[in-house]
Design an enzyme around this catalytic site. Structure first.
Site, PDB file in Angstrom:
ATOM      1  N   ALA A 101     -55.535  57.513  46.235  1.00  0.00           N
ATOM      2  CA  ALA A 101     -56.180  56.782  47.326  1.00  0.00           C
ATOM      3  C   ALA A 101     -55.117  56.539  48.393  1.00  0.00           C
ATOM      4  O   ALA A 101     -53.915  56.522  48.091  1.00  0.00           O
ATOM      5  CB  ALA A 101     -56.731  55.464  46.804  1.00  0.00           C
ATOM      6  N   GLU A 167     -50.677  54.073  39.603  1.00  0.00           N
ATOM      7  CA  GLU A 167     -51.052  52.819  40.262  1.00  0.00           C
ATOM      8  C   GLU A 167     -50.174  51.655  39.826  1.00  0.00           C
ATOM      9  O   GLU A 167     -49.857  50.763  40.605  1.00  0.00           O
ATOM     10  CB  GLU A 167     -52.533  52.483  39.983  1.00  0.00           C
ATOM     11  CG  GLU A 167     -53.535  53.400  40.661  1.00  0.00           C
ATOM     12  CD  GLU A 167     -53.873  54.648  39.860  1.00  0.00           C
ATOM     13  OE1 GLU A 167     -53.136  54.994  38.911  1.00  0.00           O
ATOM     14  OE2 GLU A 167     -54.876  55.294  40.194  1.00  0.00           O
TER      15      GLU A 167
END
Ligand SMILES: CCCCCCC[C@H](O)CC(=O)SCCNC(=O)CCNC(=O)[C@H](O)C(C)(C)COP(=O)([O-])OP(=O)([O-])OC[C@H]1O[C@@H](n2cnc3c(N)ncnc32)[C@H](O)[C@@H]1OP(=O)([O-])[O-]
Length: 293
Positions: A101, A167
């Site tokens: 992302a 992440e």
């Protein structure tokens, strides 16, 4: 979000407004006469019966910004409706399938804005496609990139591909299925190892652990994925859809429920003309002529 970001290199579908996609025949086109800015959409294969979507944000290693996800969801939805296509391939560049992302876009995002935006629903729209989607992964498939690949039905990888859920390194956790899909397809230990360390794994390791079906030399990857799409496209689209649905049930239910679903779906194929045609063609030693019926 206006769809003036959309670029189709071989136009097949007309987009009149966001979410309203109409097939107009052989080409995709956006009403804005514009085109996707973050992806390319094309028809591939000898019979042009495989949809090919290429993530195309090279400067950001195909980081999955909102606009890209919206375009991707629309392209997938559009190809899903296109009866000339039997399968879809999603790929990126040799350097990156997608590096996750878009971190710069997320930097100042708030909890409440996340809740309000509903953006992750657009991500999951990609997983709702009825046609088989093959991810052809070269280079980095990190974070949301790895999750996008896992939303697809089959993953083929180039020999230099790298998968990971980094992440944790930037203070968050996977948000588009990473913790769930790795655990389901590769088991708890691998899921924990990837999500807690943030380490990248090679294509070869991803194949060994069952995340990836096959590994190819990077320059042959997309052609091999399209060939697989072509082989799938030879079958009855109706039966392919039922088969995909049945395999997917395995990830959502108990074995007994899954077996019951499969048996009922198997019986249901006997209500289709394509099942009869397939078996008749075998008996008569000819190729089947499926009608999607
Ligand atoms: C509501 C939202 C819902 C979202 C849900 C998704 C949830 C998901 O689980 C969360 C994530 O994916 S979290 C994300 C998880 N992913 C990660 O943490 C991976 C982050 N990326 C990296 O670690 C490194 O870029 C690589 C190791 C991939 C390549 O290293 P290298 O070969 O030295 O190349 P380089 O020089 O580093 O990059 C070239 C250019 O690309 C740029 N860019 C790259 N990735 C970007 C990104 N994700 N973003 C933005 N930009 C990104 C980079 O800034 C640079 O541009 P600049 O204008 O020149 O500054």
């Amino acid at each position: 979000m206006a769809l003036n970001n959309i670029r189709f290199i071989f136009n097949v579908t007309k987009i009149t407004s966001f979410g309203a996609l109409h097939q107009t025949g052989k080409r995709f086109a956006s009403a804005a006469a514009g085109s996707y800015q973050n992806i390319l959409a094309d028809k591939a294969g000898e019979k042009k019966n495989v949809g090919l979507i290429t993530l195309n944000r090279p400067k950001a290693l195909n980081a999955l910004c909102d606009a890209l996800i919206l375009e991707l969801a629309d392209a997938v939805q559009s190809m899903d409706k296109d009866e000339t296509l039997g399968a879809i391939v999603i790929t990126g560049s040799e350097k990156a399938f997608a590096a996750g992302a878009d971190i710069k876009e997320m930097l100042n995002q708030t909890y409440s804005a996340n809740i309000r935006s509903g953006l992750l629903e657009r991500w999951s729209d990609i997983g709702k496609c009825k046609k088989p989607i093959i991810a052809a992964v070269n280079g980095y498939a990190l974070g949301g990139g790895c999750e996008l690949a896992m939303m697809c039905d089959i993953i083929y990888a180039g020999d230099k591909a790298k998968f990971g859920q980094p992440e944790i390194i930037i203070g968050t956790i996977p948000g588009a299925g990473g913790t769930q899909r790795i655990a389901r397809s590769c088991g708890k230990s691998k899921a924990m190892e990837m999500c807690l360390s943030g380490d990248q794994i090679t294509a070869q390791d991803a194949e060994k652990m069952g995340l990836v079906s096959k590994v190819f030399p990077a320059d042959q990857l997309v052609a091999e994925a399209v060939k697989l799409g072509e082989r799938i496209s030879r079958h009855s689209p109706l039966i392919v859809q039922l088969c995909k649905e049945s395999v997917n049930v395995a990830f959502e239910t108990t074995l007994q429920e899954g077996l019951r679903f499969e048996r009922k779906t198997f019986y249901a194929t006997f209500a289709t003309e394509d099942r009869k045609e397939g078996m008749a063609a075998f008996t008569e030693k000819r190729k089947p002529n499926f009608k999607n019926n």
